[in-house]
Write a protein that holds these residues in place. Sequence first.
Motif, PDB file in Angstrom:
ATOM      1  N   PRO A   1      -8.245  -9.655   9.015  1.00 38.70           N
ATOM      2  CA  PRO A   1      -7.658  -8.691   7.941  1.00 38.70           C
ATOM      3  C   PRO A   1      -8.580  -8.154   6.941  1.00 38.70           C
ATOM      4  N   ASN A   2      -8.083  -7.321   6.212  1.00 31.73           N
ATOM      5  CA  ASN A   2      -8.332  -6.661   4.611  1.00 31.73           C
ATOM      6  C   ASN A   2      -7.241  -7.058   3.832  1.00 31.73           C
TER       7      ASN A   2
ATOM      8  N   ILE B   1      -6.372  -4.714   0.344  1.00 32.19           N
ATOM      9  CA  ILE B   1      -5.633  -3.370   0.466  1.00 32.19           C
ATOM     10  C   ILE B   1      -4.145  -3.390  -0.024  1.00 32.19           C
ATOM     11  N   GLN B   2      -3.629  -4.813  -0.060  1.00 32.45           N
ATOM     12  CA  GLN B   2      -2.194  -4.827  -0.496  1.00 32.45           C
ATOM     13  C   GLN B   2      -2.003  -4.370  -1.974  1.00 32.45           C
TER      14      GLN B   2
ATOM     15  N   THR C   1      -1.178  -0.647  -2.031  1.00 31.42           N
ATOM     16  CA  THR C   1      -0.138  -0.212  -1.317  1.00 31.42           C
ATOM     17  C   THR C   1       1.125   0.300  -2.488  1.00 31.42           C
TER      18      THR C   1
ATOM     19  N   SER D   1     -10.977 -10.797   2.866  1.00 35.21           N
ATOM     20  CA  SER D   1     -10.953  -9.323   3.411  1.00 35.21           C
ATOM     21  C   SER D   1     -12.241  -9.217   4.272  1.00 35.21           C
TER      22      SER D   1
ATOM     23  N   ASP E   1     -13.170  -6.113   7.243  1.00 34.36           N
ATOM     24  CA  ASP E   1     -13.949  -5.098   7.370  1.00 34.36           C
ATOM     25  C   ASP E   1     -15.548  -5.351   7.393  1.00 34.36           C
TER      26      ASP E   1
ATOM     27  N   LEU F   1      -7.240  -1.146  15.201  1.00 39.04           N
ATOM     28  CA  LEU F   1      -6.327  -1.392  14.024  1.00 39.04           C
ATOM     29  C   LEU F   1      -4.993  -1.752  14.769  1.00 39.04           C
TER      30      LEU F   1
ATOM     31  N   ASP G   1      -1.084  -1.612  14.812  1.00 33.28           N
ATOM     32  CA  ASP G   1      -0.030  -0.669  14.495  1.00 33.28           C
ATOM     33  C   ASP G   1       1.250  -1.077  13.899  1.00 33.28           C
TER      34      ASP G   1
ATOM     35  N   SER H   1      -0.284  -2.762   6.629  1.00 34.82           N
ATOM     36  CA  SER H   1      -1.323  -3.569   6.470  1.00 34.82           C
ATOM     37  C   SER H   1      -2.602  -3.144   7.279  1.00 34.82           C
ATOM     38  N   LEU H   2      -3.753  -3.941   6.885  1.00 31.16           N
ATOM     39  CA  LEU H   2      -5.131  -3.494   7.512  1.00 31.16           C
ATOM     40  C   LEU H   2      -5.433  -4.620   8.360  1.00 31.16           C
TER      41      LEU H   2
ATOM     42  N   TYR I   1      -7.679  -5.787  11.640  1.00 24.57           N
ATOM     43  CA  TYR I   1      -8.825  -5.336  12.629  1.00 24.57           C
ATOM     44  C   TYR I   1      -8.593  -6.134  14.109  1.00 24.57           C
TER      45      TYR I   1
END
Length: 321
Positions: free
Chosen positions: A167-168, A171-172, A175, A211, A214, A232, A234, A312-313, A315
């Motif tokens: 994840p990254n 980013i939380q 949001t 993170s 990325d 990513l 969904d 969330s992000l 990958y």
Amino acid sequence: MGILAKKTPPEEIHLKGIMLEDQEGNKGHSESYFGDYRDFWWNPTFIELTAKRLDLSKHNSMLDVGCGQGHWTRILAPFLAENAEITAVDSDERWYSKNEELERLFAKSDNPFVLTKGNAQQLPFEDDQFDLVTCQTVLIHVPKPQQALEEMKRVLKPGGSLLCVEPNNIIQSLTKTSLSKNDSIDETLDHIKYRLIIEKGKKNMGQGDNSLGDLLPGMFALAEMHDIEVRLSDKAIAMYPPYSTKEQVATLKQWMTGSSWKSNTQKDIDFFSAAGEEFMPFYFEYQEKYARRDDHLMGALQREQYHAAGGSLMYLVSGTK
């Protein structure tokens, strides 16, 4: 969510009939940090599509690195070739010594299953052994993630597939929720700075990069993987009253027993100290300024006034050896 380190004692937590048990105790990383919450990380249709895209049904053997409770192992296993051999490794004794649930699951299947001790940076296998090597949120905890990636490639057969999910997490802090929607720019920057310092301290302590996701495609390229693909997830766990779905209940339990990116034995102040003494004044300023932030969150949940889209992000990066 950006919750502070302070925890509400489990015996004091009540929310719409939810009573949370103490999750400290002698538990492995995966169980202590995630519990039921991790079972809701993926939309089944997304996994089915990913398995089709990556042609997982052609693989006769899989290695899951850092398997923990076996969430990721269980998710991918049904999409492999019939009777595919499955190997799971973890460095936590809680999981490599005995994982009754996972062992029972595969005892009922036609998949030969092996669970063993293994360090991601020095895997205990010969070269060119597995058709598929995979991990889920493991490299973010590894001091030398590129070395771990090279190890996973080493034990992969020529033409085999490597699939890593990372994840990254920073980013939380950006949001929005029903509580943060009117935050000032300065307050938002405070929360981002706080998390960035935590991540810096974690890296300085040799505990990984929260993170890392990325950077994962570039790491695959450095490892000279071919046919690199980046996707990513969904999945979003939206929170809205009355918080009654199974995944919402599991998420609430996770929030109230501690953030998943924190440790049960280390506190924020430890990470700040590791990041550098120059960050300590900000730590104490932040703690004083936002001392009641947790209370505001708990109050909003109790009054059923909290809501957020819950994105969330995450990958999913794949490549071929």
